[in-house]
Motif scaffolding. Structure first.
Motif, PDB file in Angstrom:
ATOM      1  N   ILE A 169      -1.826 -14.726  -0.951  1.00 56.22           N
ATOM      2  CA  ILE A 169      -1.181 -13.697  -1.758  1.00 56.22           C
ATOM      3  C   ILE A 169      -2.006 -13.330  -2.988  1.00 56.22           C
ATOM      4  N   LEU A 170      -2.638 -14.320  -3.626  1.00 55.32           N
ATOM      5  CA  LEU A 170      -3.370 -14.051  -4.861  1.00 55.32           C
ATOM      6  C   LEU A 170      -4.473 -12.995  -4.685  1.00 55.32           C
ATOM      7  N   PRO A 171      -5.330 -13.081  -3.672  1.00 51.75           N
ATOM      8  CA  PRO A 171      -6.348 -12.027  -3.507  1.00 51.75           C
ATOM      9  C   PRO A 171      -5.734 -10.661  -3.244  1.00 51.75           C
ATOM     10  N   LEU A 172      -4.611 -10.626  -2.522  1.00 56.30           N
ATOM     11  CA  LEU A 172      -3.973  -9.343  -2.243  1.00 56.30           C
ATOM     12  C   LEU A 172      -3.406  -8.737  -3.517  1.00 56.30           C
TER      13      LEU A 172
ATOM     14  N   VAL B  74      -4.189  -4.725  -8.069  1.00 53.51           N
ATOM     15  CA  VAL B  74      -4.539  -4.435  -9.462  1.00 53.51           C
ATOM     16  C   VAL B  74      -5.890  -3.728  -9.523  1.00 53.51           C
ATOM     17  N   TRP B  75      -6.827  -4.200  -8.709  1.00 49.40           N
ATOM     18  CA  TRP B  75      -8.178  -3.625  -8.696  1.00 49.40           C
ATOM     19  C   TRP B  75      -8.134  -2.152  -8.318  1.00 49.40           C
ATOM     20  N   ILE B  76      -7.410  -1.823  -7.241  1.00 43.13           N
ATOM     21  CA  ILE B  76      -7.363  -0.433  -6.779  1.00 43.13           C
ATOM     22  C   ILE B  76      -6.713   0.453  -7.830  1.00 43.13           C
ATOM     23  N   ASN B  77      -5.638  -0.044  -8.415  1.00 46.45           N
ATOM     24  CA  ASN B  77      -4.942   0.751  -9.413  1.00 46.45           C
ATOM     25  C   ASN B  77      -5.821   1.026 -10.634  1.00 46.45           C
ATOM     26  N   GLU B  78      -6.519   0.002 -11.100  1.00 48.09           N
ATOM     27  CA  GLU B  78      -7.366   0.162 -12.284  1.00 48.09           C
ATOM     28  C   GLU B  78      -8.630   0.965 -11.960  1.00 48.09           C
ATOM     29  N   ALA B  79      -9.210   0.719 -10.787  1.00 47.06           N
ATOM     30  CA  ALA B  79     -10.406   1.468 -10.399  1.00 47.06           C
ATOM     31  C   ALA B  79     -10.115   2.952 -10.282  1.00 47.06           C
ATOM     32  N   SER B  80      -8.903   3.285  -9.871  1.00 42.98           N
ATOM     33  CA  SER B  80      -8.535   4.688  -9.678  1.00 42.98           C
ATOM     34  C   SER B  80      -8.505   5.467 -10.979  1.00 42.98           C
ATOM     35  N   ARG B  81      -8.500   4.771 -12.100  1.00 40.08           N
ATOM     36  CA  ARG B  81      -8.464   5.436 -13.398  1.00 40.08           C
ATOM     37  C   ARG B  81      -9.838   5.918 -13.838  1.00 40.08           C
ATOM     38  N   HIS B  82     -10.883   5.530 -13.132  1.00 39.56           N
ATOM     39  CA  HIS B  82     -12.231   5.908 -13.547  1.00 39.56           C
ATOM     40  C   HIS B  82     -12.391   7.428 -13.458  1.00 39.56           C
TER      41      HIS B  82
END
Length: 842
Positions: A562-565, A570-578
């Motif tokens: 679960i932790l990597p998922l 979080v990664w996808i959500n934050e990366a999308s802000r670029h």
């Protein structure tokens, strides 16, 4: 025959009680899952969240087309077909002018479920960039390949600690790490080929048919990724069949009849072999049929791949140049980009002594693989990191380190078992070979870390200033022929130069932006997950040798998954802000289109340097995502673009047209000029630097007869404009575009820049849709129009999607913006417009 090491391991396993065996397998499964979770998190944490080169874009374009439309074209980046030399083109034209990627299809097809899963989350009003999320795909593929390295080592008789060490070396100390963060096909080739090897190795050991099927699946994946992988598959199959073929040849010369029992055993073995062969062949045949279908779908021939062999692509490079380049050149030499492989070569003889068949196999695969790509016309792989084509060799070469890692792990285990540890003993425990492995592994890891920390493409560009480059043919430049004396200009050294120049400006980490903005949430969550998984891995390493220590409870094991998922989310959500992947203006354009898009719509773009924005957001925001055709300003000079654009007029009712950074009526924008001549502009609005236009197509006018009007319009100081006839549909639906044709004639040239207006009014005169335009959508001033010739003004109206049904009226007229109050021209009856007709909205 199986090696003595494997026999010893099998014997040791046989001596374990069933409960101890089950506990051992549970420990291994938990360790493998932990490894995959840890590596996937490392890859996500260091993933740049962006494309590096157009090869990735081409492959992703196929994924997007499959997911959104069930198609396989890459029309979204059609503009790339007309850049630089033909050999750099990443696609080929189909018979109808569509563009198709020449890359092997397997990576694009297999990444589609991830894309669709992300799209499903995005439609729950979760901000997710689909492109950026899909870029995590190869991280999972590479982590699974690392797991296979572990399992292969275990199958060869090595302990789980050795398997874990080898898989970790593969995951972070080889070129596999940088390519886990890019959308190339090589990681899937590595997984497929190594799965063939592991499957056939397991078949040789266990005789279980499932392993033959697994090997066949791997072969199918490898071939559907790169057709040339079939050569490597054939070599590995020969290895798998060696135990069957050689003994039979040995018995072929024996005389006399064999005993009945031996005959029975032979028949049973033959049946088993045939069943294994069939299970292997089925997925391979399926992959072959899939490739034939894919080629036929694209080009109308099962044998056409899209490669431009007539333009110089092929296996035609000087062999020695390619061989030197792939192995030792500063520009692409494998040993500079993965120093760990120096240790692999040193470990080859010890590996051969223990595993003769496997050693010969790895040698044969390596020789053929390197020899094959030494002849490839662009053996250096274009803009890429290191010898891209040799990535599939990485798991095989890491496996060669098994004897050295076994000795190192054994020495360290004995040191731990001795109780009290002295520094001197700790330093001596690894031995000379162990310390050499540690040093070269650390050096290799530093190289990979440098590769993912800053953008290697930036140094590729710098190289073209160091080595003179003809930009009309940028493939013909110096670095492929770099001598060893140019090591300081190697891309490996270049990464450290980029860090020294400006680390922030050259960063390739999604949590560190070039302007110095640090994504603290992403950094904090990623760091916490990495530390947690690393601590769990250390605990597993300590406990794995003690059978009395059970693995953690089931909830804890689930937490490892679960932790990597959670971090990926979080990664996808934050990366999308670029901002590079979410320009506010282009995002607004996409949102506008998605609010009203219908299956009869198509999107044409002339924004070649912002293609990533619709790739990231169109599928996320649109319930129905129209197909995208991406062109450059000069694309209509080419017959393929003309063919596709002509087809859009027949197949679609509404064309959304997006430009980026271009002024209206740009004379170099051949697409806008063509649309002005052939379609009906109905909408025009700016969103930042991006402009959104909507055009109705002639499709709705096919069965509409022109209505004669014969209405003259005259204004102050202007000559007469005779409106001779009008043509417009009588029915339309809310949200659709209404095409309107006005045939007119000038009595004399006009001295003013007159403009047309077209309006949709309610029956009581309230406007609900309108358009203001000049002749040819502004490409031709009214003052330049010839007199005494029949002219046609094409205009359109984009109806609001919430427009109530009922009856409306359409009017058109001309006004003079150069006079005070923008005076309208008037008809003889005093009206300042021409009645086009009644319109029923239904």
């Amino acid at each position: 025959m199986l090696c003595r090491r494997s026999e010893g391991n099998a014997q040791a396993s046989a001596n374990l009680s069933p409960s101890a065996m089950m506990e051992k397998m549970t420990q291994r499964r938990y360790g493998v899952i932990l490894l995959v979770a840890l590596l996937f998190t490392i890859y996500a944490f260091t993933n740049p969240g962006r494309f590096h080169v157009v090869d990735e874009v081409s492959l992703f374009g196929v994924t997007e087309s499959i997911a959104l439309r069930g198609a396989v074209d890459t029309n979204a980046i059609a503009w790339t077909q007309w850049v630089n030399s033909p050999g750099e083109v990443l696609g080929a034209f189909g018979p109808e002018g569509d563009v198709y990627s020449k890359k092997g299809p397997a990576p694009a097809f297999l990444a589609t479920p991830l894309y669709l899963l992300l799209r499903a989350f995005a439609h729950l009003d979760i901000s997710l960039g689909l492109l950026q999320g899909t870029l995590l795909w190869n991280g999972l593929v590479t982590a699974l390949t690392a797991a296979l390295v572990w399992l292969a080592a275990a199958r060869l008789g090595y302990s789980d600690r050795v398997g874990a060490l080898l898989s970790l070396l593969f995951g972070v100390a080889t070129i596999a790490w940088p390519y886990a963060n890019q959308f190339f096909g090589e990681p899937l080739s590595a997984l497929g080929l190594f799965l063939v090897f592991y499957g056939l190795l397991s078949w040789r050991v266990t005789r279980q048919l499932r392993w033959s099927l697994a090997a066949g699946v791997g072969a199918g994946l490898a071939i559907a990724t790169v057709t040339a992988n079939a050569l490597m598959v054939a070599i590995i199959v020969a290895y798998g069949a060696a135990d069957e073929v050689m003994p039979r040849f040995g018995r072929a010369g024996q005389r006399g009849d064999a005993p009945d029992a031996e005959k029975g055993n032979g028949q049973q073995a033959m049946s088993q072999l045939l069943a294994a062969g069939l299970l292997f062949i089925v997925p391979v045949a399926a992959a072959g049929l899939f490739l034939f279908w894919y080629n036929f779908l694209r080009f109308g021939s099962p044998f056409e791949t899209g490669y431009h062999f007539d333009a110089g692509e092929g296996f035609n490079a000087p062999f020695l140049q390619g061989l030197y380049g792939l192995l030792l050149s500063p520009y692409r030499g494998m040993f500079w980009f993965t120093p760990l492989f120096f240790a692999s070569m040193a470990s080859f003889i010890p590996f051969m002594r223990r595993h003769k068949h496997e050693g010969l196999l790895i040698a044969a695969v390596s020789v053929v693989f390197i020899g094959l790509y030494s002849k490839w016309w662009m053996w250096w792989g274009g803009f890429s990191w290191g010898p891209r084509f040799l990535v599939p060799l990485a798991p095989f070469w890491v496996l060669l380190l098994a004897p050295v890692c076994s000795r190192l792990a054994g020495n360290m285990a004995r040191l731990g078992d001795s109780g009290r540890i002295h520094w001197g003993e700790a330093l001596r425990a690894p031995g000379l070979s162990g310390w050499l492995l540690i040093v070269v592994a650390l050096l290799s890891t530093v190289v990979q870390l440098a590769a993912v920390a800053v953008n290697y493409v930036n140094f590729e560009v710098l190289l073209r200033s160091i080595y003179p480059t003809d930009w009309s043919n940028p493939l013909a430049f110096g670095p492929p022929a770099q001598p060893l004396t140019d090591l300081l200009n190697s891309p490996v050294a270049g990464q450290f130069k980029l860090m020294n120049m400006d680390f922030r400006a050259n960063t390739d980490l999604v949590w560190l932006w070039a302007d110095g903005n640090i994504q603290l949430l992403l950094l904090g969550v990623g760091g916490a997950v990495l530390l947690t998984l690393a601590a769990a891995a250390a605990a597993w390493w300590i406990d794995v040798g003690a059978t009395s220590r059970p693995v953690p409870s089931r909830p804890v094991r689930w937490l490892v998954v679960i932790l990597p998922l959670l971090f990926a989310g979080v990664w996808i959500n934050e990366a999308s802000r670029h901002p590079h992947y979410g320009d506010a203006g282009y995002r607004a354009v996409i949102s506008h289109i998605c609010e009203v898009a219908e299956p009869s719509d198509v999107i044409i773009t002339v924004a070649p340097y912002a293609y990533q924005v619709p790739m990231n957001w169109l599928g996320a925001e649109c319930n129905y995502a129209p197909p995208v055709i991406g062109y450059a300003t000069d694309s209509m000079e080419y017959p393929e673009a003309q063919q596709v654009m002509a087809r859009t007029l027949d197949e679609y009712d509404l064309i959304w047209f997006v430009t980026g950074g271009l002024p209206p009526n740009d004379p170099e924008n051949t697409l806008e000029r063509w649309l002005a001549d052939n379609a009906y502009k109905a909408f025009d609005m700016w969103y930042g630097d991006f402009r959104l236009l909507a055009y109705a197509t002639p499709a709705r006018l096919e069965d509409v007869t022109a209505r004669e009007t014969g209405t003259p319009l005259v204004g102050a100081q202007t000559s007469e404009v005779m409106v001779e006839s009008v043509r417009a549909p009588e029915t339309v639906s809310p949200g659709e575009a209404l095409p309107i044709e006005i045939a007119f004639r000038l009595a004399a040239p006009s001295g003013f820049g007159l403009r047309w207006f077209v309006q949709l009014l309610t029956l009581d005169g309230f406007p609900v849709a309108l358009l203001d335009t000049a002749p040819d959508d502004g490409y031709t001033p009214f003052s330049d129009l010839p007199a005494e010739q029949e002219l046609v003004e094409r205009a359109g109206l984009l109806l609001p999607p919430d427009l109530p049904t009922g009856e409306y009226q359409v009017i058109a007229g001309i006004y003079n913006p150069e006079l005070e109050n923008a005076e309208r021209l008037r008809a003889p009856d005093g009206s300042d417009f021409v009645h086009i007709g009644r319109l029923v909205v239904q």
